[in-house]
Design an enzyme around this catalytic site. Sequence first.
Site, PDB file in Angstrom:
ATOM      1  N   LYS A  76     -10.702   7.046  12.358  1.00 28.55           N
ATOM      2  CA  LYS A  76      -9.491   6.012  12.375  1.00 28.55           C
ATOM      3  C   LYS A  76      -8.660   5.847  13.519  1.00 28.55           C
ATOM      4  O   LYS A  76      -8.562   7.126  14.221  1.00 28.55           O
ATOM      5  CB  LYS A  76      -8.476   6.499  11.242  1.00 28.55           C
ATOM      6  N   SER A 151      -4.223   1.775   4.312  1.00 21.55           N
ATOM      7  CA  SER A 151      -4.420   1.407   5.940  1.00 21.55           C
ATOM      8  C   SER A 151      -5.663   1.993   6.462  1.00 21.55           C
ATOM      9  O   SER A 151      -6.111   1.273   7.333  1.00 21.55           O
ATOM     10  CB  SER A 151      -3.276   2.249   6.691  1.00 21.55           C
ATOM     11  N   SER A 175      -2.954   5.800   1.818  1.00 25.08           N
ATOM     12  CA  SER A 175      -3.925   5.143   2.852  1.00 25.08           C
ATOM     13  C   SER A 175      -5.531   5.719   2.878  1.00 25.08           C
ATOM     14  O   SER A 175      -6.232   5.178   3.680  1.00 25.08           O
ATOM     15  CB  SER A 175      -3.356   5.290   4.220  1.00 25.08           C
TER      16      SER A 175
HETATM   17  N1  GLN Z   1       0.731   1.252   1.666  1.00 21.05           N
HETATM   18  C1  GLN Z   1       1.467   2.292   2.019  1.00 21.05           C
HETATM   19  C2  GLN Z   1       2.496   1.704   3.322  1.00 21.05           C
HETATM   20  O1  GLN Z   1       2.223   0.623   3.266  1.00 21.05           O
HETATM   21  C3  GLN Z   1       0.811   3.575   2.337  1.00 21.05           C
HETATM   22  C4  GLN Z   1       0.243   3.452   3.779  1.00 21.05           C
HETATM   23  C5  GLN Z   1      -0.320   4.725   4.100  1.00 21.05           C
HETATM   24  O2  GLN Z   1      -0.546   5.831   3.494  1.00 21.05           O
HETATM   25  N2  GLN Z   1      -0.255   5.022   5.519  1.00 21.05           N
HETATM   26  O3  GLN Z   1       3.208   2.315   3.551  1.00 21.05           O
END
Ligand code: GLN
Length: 486
Positions: A76, A151, A175
């Site tokens: 990532k 994400s 994410s």
């Molecule tokens: N979807 C969640 C957010 O927008 C979690 C994102 C994540 O785990 N980095 O914050």
Amino acid sequence: MHRHTLAELARLLAARQISSLELTRHLLERARSLNPRLNAFITLDEDKTLAQASAADARLARGEGAALTGIPVAHKDIFLADGWRTTCGSHMLENFVAPYDSFVIERFNDAGAVNLGKTNMDEFAMGSSNETSYFGPVRNPWDEARVPGGSSGGSAAAVAARVSPGATGTDTGGSIRQPAALTGICGLKPTYGVCSRWGMIAFASSLDQAGPLARSAEDCALLLNVMAGHDARDSTSVARPPEDYRRELAKPLAGLRVGLPKEYFGDGVAADVARAVQGAIEELQHLGAHMVEISLPNVKLSVPVYYVIAPAEASSNLSRFDGVRYGHRAGDYGDLNDLYCQSRAEGFGAEVKRRILIGTYVLSHGYYDAYYLQALKVRRLIADDHARAFGEVDVILGATAPSTAFRLGDKTDDPVQMYLNDIFTIAAPLAGLPAMSVPCGFGDTGLPVGLHLVGNYFEEARLLNLAHQYQLATDWHRRAPKGFGD
Ligand code: GLN
């Protein structure tokens, strides 16, 4: 070669039946040819990748290989990798070249693994669909009109499309697990503190954890063996003796107590998702697990609590991007204050700005007690609910996401709808608990469904055991999206 799981490739490499160079060349070519369709990678750097593959082959030839020597892994684009462009999905860091390795990358390098490339992600890991990336959305290999989740959507898509046998992700509110669910692969978020956050670009530091994405539980265990470890440079890194996360894979499930929280089995779950999860419950019962109905009364507050705490921490963490030291600097500005304003206005996208505004608001004088402090108290109640549940059960089970993958653009106009996609994944990071998503079937439109497992602190091996036993009895994790499995 791309059809093999990571564990199978590791065996072939160790037996010298394939070389890392031929494997890596093959996967790089696949990454290049599929990227115009999937947009899973932000950066590919063949020279660096192939140099690591040659070094791995030399190491294997000397008989000094470790478990992942020669295995390509996609990372990532939140992990700093020395000499690699590291963007975090943002215009702010579009041209930023990392001057050192993050802990996680260091560990993969020491193991002799090969960095296949940097994967696309929501900007600063804020999002559930990969649509907030400055580099454009990632497409789901199961249906290219749909999102892969976020994400860590680029990592998930790369693994699901058989471009990379494994990948790294980070999870703050879901994410790793939500994109794993939406793309039909496995993803594990370890207990907070298991993987050092050194060199991992910070979103919400009390929640952020690195973890693996791969096709099987066994592959996740192999990746976590490399990623986990104590590191003095992260004050929240936990000093524990190294473990072999594979050690319980073979254990039968007889007598395992699985908790089904009534809060996770209500109206909020699409019927096709509920059906697949029910099928998994029956399979686990067949394997000897006992189902116990439990209650987590405060988890209904997870989403509002998270959207106070995560933006609060993000507003502080992201203040370092000021156009002075690194990152985007506006071309045109007046005084110093204007330099900050212009650089940040141009460098950040809409979702990141929204979080900075919310976070600054909840931390401001007069609102701190009402929002931030209150959220911290409810966070404690959510952790207490889980502690009570783990007095009765070994693992907590539910669906990872309320629906299968949604269409690109479907939720971009309504941030709250987007936030609700993480309703089942957010409690685990709030409590610091390990959690995992495992493929458990398909919905009405042929899209994958993820089964969500939460364990007690440091019980990653138990989650992997459950998942592995389930995968010995089922073949959901072997199904490939059409056109990507042959
Ligand atoms: N979807 C969640 C957010 O927008 C979690 C994102 C994540 O785990 N980095 O914050």
